[in-house]
Design a protein around this motif. Structure first.
Motif, mmCIF file in Angstrom:
data_model
loop_
_atom_site.group_PDB
_atom_site.id
_atom_site.type_symbol
_atom_site.label_atom_id
_atom_site.label_comp_id
_atom_site.label_asym_id
_atom_site.label_seq_id
_atom_site.Cartn_x
_atom_site.Cartn_y
_atom_site.Cartn_z
ATOM 1 N N TYR A 102 9.558 38.171 -34.954
ATOM 2 C CA TYR A 102 10.211 37.660 -36.177
ATOM 3 C C TYR A 102 11.335 38.636 -36.660
ATOM 4 N N MET A 103 11.419 39.666 -36.372
ATOM 5 C CA MET A 103 12.641 40.757 -36.640
ATOM 6 C C MET A 103 13.753 40.391 -35.571
ATOM 7 N N HIS A 104 13.430 39.816 -34.513
ATOM 8 C CA HIS A 104 14.466 39.617 -33.517
ATOM 9 C C HIS A 104 15.857 38.753 -33.859
ATOM 10 N N VAL A 105 16.989 39.375 -33.734
ATOM 11 C CA VAL A 105 18.300 38.939 -33.885
ATOM 12 C C VAL A 105 19.016 38.774 -32.605
ATOM 13 N N LYS A 106 19.207 37.578 -32.213
ATOM 14 C CA LYS A 106 20.106 37.364 -30.848
ATOM 15 C C LYS A 106 21.625 37.921 -31.174
ATOM 16 N N ARG A 107 21.802 38.719 -30.188
ATOM 17 C CA ARG A 107 23.057 39.129 -30.378
ATOM 18 C C ARG A 107 24.186 38.906 -29.164
ATOM 19 N N LYS A 108 25.400 38.943 -29.160
ATOM 20 C CA LYS A 108 26.201 38.722 -28.307
ATOM 21 C C LYS A 108 25.908 39.390 -26.848
ATOM 22 N N ILE A 109 25.377 40.654 -26.800
ATOM 23 C CA ILE A 109 25.146 40.986 -25.744
ATOM 24 C C ILE A 109 23.734 40.397 -24.708
ATOM 25 N N GLN A 110 22.958 40.014 -25.737
ATOM 26 C CA GLN A 110 21.617 39.238 -25.101
ATOM 27 C C GLN A 110 22.283 37.862 -24.462
ATOM 28 N N THR A 111 23.189 37.213 -25.134
ATOM 29 C CA THR A 111 23.887 36.091 -24.600
ATOM 30 C C THR A 111 24.312 36.379 -23.240
ATOM 31 N N ASP A 112 25.127 37.426 -23.125
ATOM 32 C CA ASP A 112 25.831 37.660 -21.970
ATOM 33 C C ASP A 112 24.848 38.052 -20.815
ATOM 34 N N LEU A 113 23.935 38.811 -21.159
ATOM 35 C CA LEU A 113 22.858 39.104 -20.319
ATOM 36 C C LEU A 113 22.121 37.761 -19.855
ATOM 37 N N GLU A 114 21.901 37.019 -20.496
ATOM 38 C CA GLU A 114 21.168 35.607 -20.171
ATOM 39 C C GLU A 114 22.015 34.997 -19.304
ATOM 40 N N GLY A 115 23.205 35.066 -19.516
ATOM 41 C CA GLY A 115 24.157 34.148 -18.832
ATOM 42 C C GLY A 115 24.304 34.840 -17.299
ATOM 43 N N ILE A 116 24.213 36.061 -17.252
ATOM 44 C CA ILE A 116 24.263 36.531 -15.843
ATOM 45 C C ILE A 116 23.060 36.117 -15.089
ATOM 46 N N LEU A 117 21.926 36.295 -15.782
ATOM 47 C CA LEU A 117 20.556 35.979 -15.051
ATOM 48 C C LEU A 117 20.568 34.601 -14.760
ATOM 49 N N GLU A 118 20.997 33.676 -15.607
ATOM 50 C CA GLU A 118 21.088 32.241 -15.351
ATOM 51 C C GLU A 118 21.748 31.959 -14.064
ATOM 52 N N ASN A 119 22.993 32.684 -13.892
ATOM 53 C CA ASN A 119 23.748 32.405 -12.538
ATOM 54 C C ASN A 119 23.102 33.071 -11.484
ATOM 55 N N GLU A 120 22.331 34.041 -11.778
ATOM 56 C CA GLU A 120 21.602 34.671 -10.663
ATOM 57 C C GLU A 120 20.348 33.772 -9.970
ATOM 58 N N GLN A 121 19.867 32.986 -11.107
ATOM 59 C CA GLN A 121 18.785 32.349 -10.675
ATOM 60 C C GLN A 121 18.997 31.316 -9.364
ATOM 61 N N ASN A 122 20.042 30.685 -9.191
ATOM 62 C CA ASN A 122 20.422 29.780 -8.252
ATOM 63 C C ASN A 122 21.004 30.430 -7.058
ATOM 64 N N LYS A 123 20.884 31.905 -7.129
ATOM 65 C CA LYS A 123 21.738 32.416 -5.653
ATOM 66 C C LYS A 123 20.285 33.162 -5.015
ATOM 67 N N ILE A 124 20.381 33.239 -3.581
ATOM 68 C CA ILE A 124 19.350 33.888 -2.918
ATOM 69 C C ILE A 124 19.932 35.222 -2.494
ATOM 70 N N GLY A 125 19.119 36.291 -2.299
ATOM 71 C CA GLY A 125 19.629 37.585 -1.757
ATOM 72 C C GLY A 125 19.403 38.688 -3.043
ATOM 73 N N PRO A 126 19.858 39.792 -3.085
ATOM 74 C CA PRO A 126 19.997 40.927 -3.755
ATOM 75 C C PRO A 126 20.651 40.559 -5.122
ATOM 76 N N SER A 127 20.200 41.276 -6.112
ATOM 77 C CA SER A 127 20.729 41.295 -7.386
ATOM 78 C C SER A 127 20.530 42.509 -8.441
ATOM 79 N N LEU A 128 21.507 43.221 -8.648
ATOM 80 C CA LEU A 128 21.272 44.503 -9.356
ATOM 81 C C LEU A 128 22.103 44.466 -10.603
ATOM 82 N N ILE A 129 21.338 44.559 -11.836
ATOM 83 C CA ILE A 129 21.787 44.432 -13.185
ATOM 84 C C ILE A 129 21.780 45.801 -13.843
ATOM 85 N N LEU A 130 22.918 46.513 -13.997
ATOM 86 C CA LEU A 130 22.907 47.875 -14.667
ATOM 87 C C LEU A 130 23.061 47.692 -16.203
#
Length: 791
Positions: free
Chosen positions: A251-279
């Motif tokens: 209930y208290m969760h508020v979506k921020r720009k940082i979450q949108t950017d992280l989700e964007g990276i994860l969505e791009n990585e979904q279609n890739k094969i191989g390693p992925s490191l997110i810091l």
């Protein structure tokens, strides 16, 4: 002392009555919690009476325990913690005395622990003898048969419930149970045990939530208070883990720009094969765990392939350092393995740890590709790098995502505004509002309900949000969601509050617990409130505030003045009660004391500041408004505004050192004559980026300027924060910096020394004799000789 029969025996010689009541308290906790709490309250009063006696406070007539505590606190005799412990004992003691069916062992143990803390403070401050103070221990259960005996395990469970659940079990890094890196069976068991603890925590949180409105409370207890306490940092809801995401957090969760950017990276990585490191780089409490929890709960499709390493500052193996553990975790991303690796990892990491890891001799050779990526990201530079990606490597810097946005109209915070809305909006989906309405239907109206109604005012919310943005800019504070929740609880719930406290308060005492007072005069409660205290409107002199004080001191009709200032019904009622009390005293031939009038004036000014846009705007310094405008223009690279600022800094440099004439600056400024050099400072704005967005989410809260003497490669940069900006304005207004200014603005002093190297002292000098109003120029000629002539 370790062989004592009861815990408070150590104050026996100092205060026999308090010690004896402490003995009864401990003896009765499990048999008669009601009497135990009452004995704790009696012990507290015995201690306080002795403190008043020792401090020789003879000129005040106290009729209630509450008045004694309030007096000692107001005049600085008590520490913050001691006051809170006293309030706990007093509040629960009152509850036990007035509630016939009181039978709460948890509260009795709270009293036991609190009176121990008070006694410890009492001995440390007022004992003339050396008294050995025992360590706190659980209250000893009475001797019983084995069938009925209260076990230590049960006691610990009760204490854990009091302290806010099993927070300690989540102090180590939380790891996704899907990790399979070839570790031994023993290590796998450790991971399973960790996961079990998290699942147990999740179950407790979910069970607690189900009680929100269905668990019926007695008439003396508040549903709203129970909901608001979930916001406190001591609440189990404050425990963050990627494995646990409760309904309350949803209930208290508020979506921020940082979450949108992280989700964007994860969505791009979904279609890739191989390693992925997110810091995910950042600091403690900035929301990394919360976002991972949210994604695991709401977007498992994005995150299930990753294993989560939630705290790169700790090691799973006590024999290994954090760096060694990190090296093992990242082995799949080493130069040797990255081309064949299938590892997918998300790591929450501190920039300092990341830097230490990459600078290690072994890691430098083993992870050269990762090190090159980090260098290319500029994450260690002053430039804003919110996110950066290269092939298999990605980094998101939480420190470059602010909690507020910059706009042409000024700073604002969609995140803060939405959090306030979730708590105070009149909405049937809002659990806080539902709890408030449930209390209202039962005829309950305590100070927390009045404060809650006051904060439902959107103007009040807007002004508090602007205060938060102000302290982020001025004090460089990092305000996490967790800290924000606790802050909101602090400005609604008085410290040490119990539902029965209101009964004891007079209208004047009540002013100590209204939101404006909790906001500006409780700096000891949190680092946020400490910073807000610096912005207390009563400390700002302005014609508007001066006029309010003149009216109150010269006019007898306070009610007319109050009505002109306030249009908020909640705050109007607070002030009316005080005005009515003043009128009654006057009819009896009495009047307010000076301190009472002062409390009223402070409350009125603070309340008006929060409710009136007009006064709020007049009190906010022009320097702050200008600084935030510069922040926006620097981030957008608006050159017209930037040029004005650069010219101001340049002029301040000359005035700081002193200048005999335009473009000359003193090398020495002492004695009968002064020596100056020619200094041509040229601005450089190549470090600024042109941006087209109208709303900015990623930016610095300082203004970076750069100058050179003709060679741009030798430019020198300076970060100007708000405090330095104010000092620059003062210097431009004729202020002469003193030694303290130089110490406080050491970066500015060092910057000036660096740009002084751009001067032409090797070619010419000006010798200035102020007393004679004469200047001479010393310069080299074409043949290497010197010319000395009068200017």
């Amino acid at each position: 002392m370790a062989d004592s029969n009861y815990l408070l025996e150590f104050i026996k010689d100092l205060n026999p009555a308090a010690s004896e009541n402490g003995r009864k308290l401990e003896k009765l906790i499990y048999e008669d919690p009601q009497s135990a709490c009452i004995n704790g309250r009696v012990a507290l009063e015995a201690i306080i009476d002795d403190v008043i006696k020792k401090e020789k406070i003879n000129d005040v007539n106290f009729t209630k325990l509450f008045e004694k505590v309030l007096y000692l606190d107001r005049y600085g005799f008590l520490t913050k913690d001691t006051k809170q412990y006293m309030d706990t004992v007093r509040g629960l003691g009152n509850k036990a005395a007035h509630k016939a069916n009181f039978d709460d062992i948890e509260n009795a143990i709270k009293v036991f622990k609190a009176i121990y803390k008070v006694s410890k403070w009492y001995v440390e401050v007022y004992s003339l003898e050396t008294i050995e103070i025992p360590k706190y221990r659980n209250p000893q259960p009475p001797s019983q048969s084995n069938d009925n005996k209260v076990s230590d395990e049960m006691i610990n469970q009760i204490l854990a419930a009091i302290q806010g659940n099993v927070a300690e079990t989540t102090s180590k890094p939380a790891i996704n149970t899907s990790i399979d890196n070839g570790n031994s069976e023993g290590n796998e068991n450790k991971v399973e045990l960790k996961s079990g603890a998290v699942k147990q925590l999740t179950k407790k949180v979910e069970q607690k939530e189900s009680e929100t409105m269905t668990d019926k409370l007695t008439d003396q207890h508040s549903y709203l208070l129970r909901e608001l306490k979930k916001l406190q940092e001591s609440s189990q809801e404050a425990v963050e883990s990627p494995e646990a995401f409760s309904n309350f957090k949803k209930y208290m969760h508020v979506k921020r720009k940082i979450q949108t950017d992280l989700e964007g990276i994860l969505e791009n990585e979904q279609n890739k094969i191989g390693p992925s490191l997110i810091l995910l780089s950042g600091s403690v409490g900035d929301g990394k765990s919360h976002i991972l929890s949210y994604l695991k709960e709401s977007r498992p499709d994005l995150i299930n392939e990753y294993r989560l390493y939630n705290d790169a500052t700790e090691s799973f193996d006590p024999k290994k350092s954090a760096i060694e553990t990190l090296s093992e975790e990242l082995d799949g991303f080493s130069d040797e393995n990255i081309d064949i690796s299938q590892d997918r990892i998300i790591i929450a990491i501190n920039l300092g740890i990341l830097n230490n890891f990459l600078e290690g001799e072994e890691q430098r050779n083993k992870f050269s590709k990762l090190k090159e990526f980090i260098n290319n990201s500029n994450v260690f530079e002053t430039k804003v790098t919110a996110k950066y990606s290269e092939e298999d490597f990605h980094i998101i810097s939480f420190s470059d995502y602010q909690m507020f946005e910059l706009t042409e109209q000024g700073p604002q915070s969609m995140f803060f505004a939405e959090i306030f809305s979730k708590i105070f909006e009149k909405n049937e989906m809002n659990p806080f509002y539902l709890a408030y309405k449930k209390d209202e239907d039962r005829g309950m109206n305590r100070i927390i309900h009045e404060n809650y109604r006051f904060l439902m005012n959107e103007k009040v919310q807007e002004h508090i949000i602007q205060l938060l943005i102000n302290i982020i800019i001025q004090h460089k504070l990092v305000i996490s969601a967790r800290s924000l929740f606790n802050f909101i609880a602090d400005i609604v719930i008085p410290d040490g509050y119990a539902e029965t406290d209101d009964i004891e308060w007079s209208p004047l005492e009540k002013l100590n617990y209204i939101t404006p007072t909790l906001l500006f005069a409780r700096k000891e409660r949190s680092y946020i409130l400490k910073a807000v205290n610096d912005l207390d409107p009563i400390d700002f002199r302005s014609p508007s505030i001066d006029q309010i004080l003149i009216d109150l001191n010269t006019l007898d009709d306070w009610e007319h003045t109050v009505k002109e200032l306030l249009d908020d019904e909640v705050s109007l009622e607070w002030m009316r009660k005080l005005i009515h009390l003043r009128r009654e005293l006057k009819e009896l031939g009495d009047k307010f004391t000076y301190s009472s009038e002062e409390d009223f004036f402070k409350s009125l000014i603070r309340t008006t500041y929060l409710t009136s846009k007009e006064l709020n705007k007049k009190v906010t310094p022009e320097s702050y408004k200008d600084y935030t405008t510069y922040l926006y223009n620097f981030s957008k690279k608006n050159t017209n505004s930037i040029q004005i600022f650069y010219n101001s800094v340049k002029e301040a440099i000359y005035r700081w050192k002193g200048s005999p004439k335009k473009s000359y600056i003193y090398l020495s400024n002492n004695g009968k004559f002064k020596v100056a050099q020619y200094l041509d400072l040229r601005p450089d704005i190549s470090h600024l980026d042109l941006r087209n967005e109208s709303v900015l989410f990623n930016f610095k809260t300082t203004l970076t300027v750069a100058y050179h003497g003709g060679n741009a490669y030798e430019k020198v940069e300076l970060d100007v924060d708000y405090h330095l900006y104010r000092l620059i304005l003062a210097v431009l207004d004729g202020y002469c910096p003193n030694k303290k200014d130089e110490e406080d603005a050491i970066q500015f002093v060092e910057f000036i020394e660096k740009v002084m190297r751009f001067g032409k002292s090797q070619k010419e000098l000006i010798v200035h004799i102020p007393n004679e109003k004469k200047m001479y120029k010393l310069e080299k000629n074409e043949f290497g000789g010197f010319i000395f002539e009068k200017e």
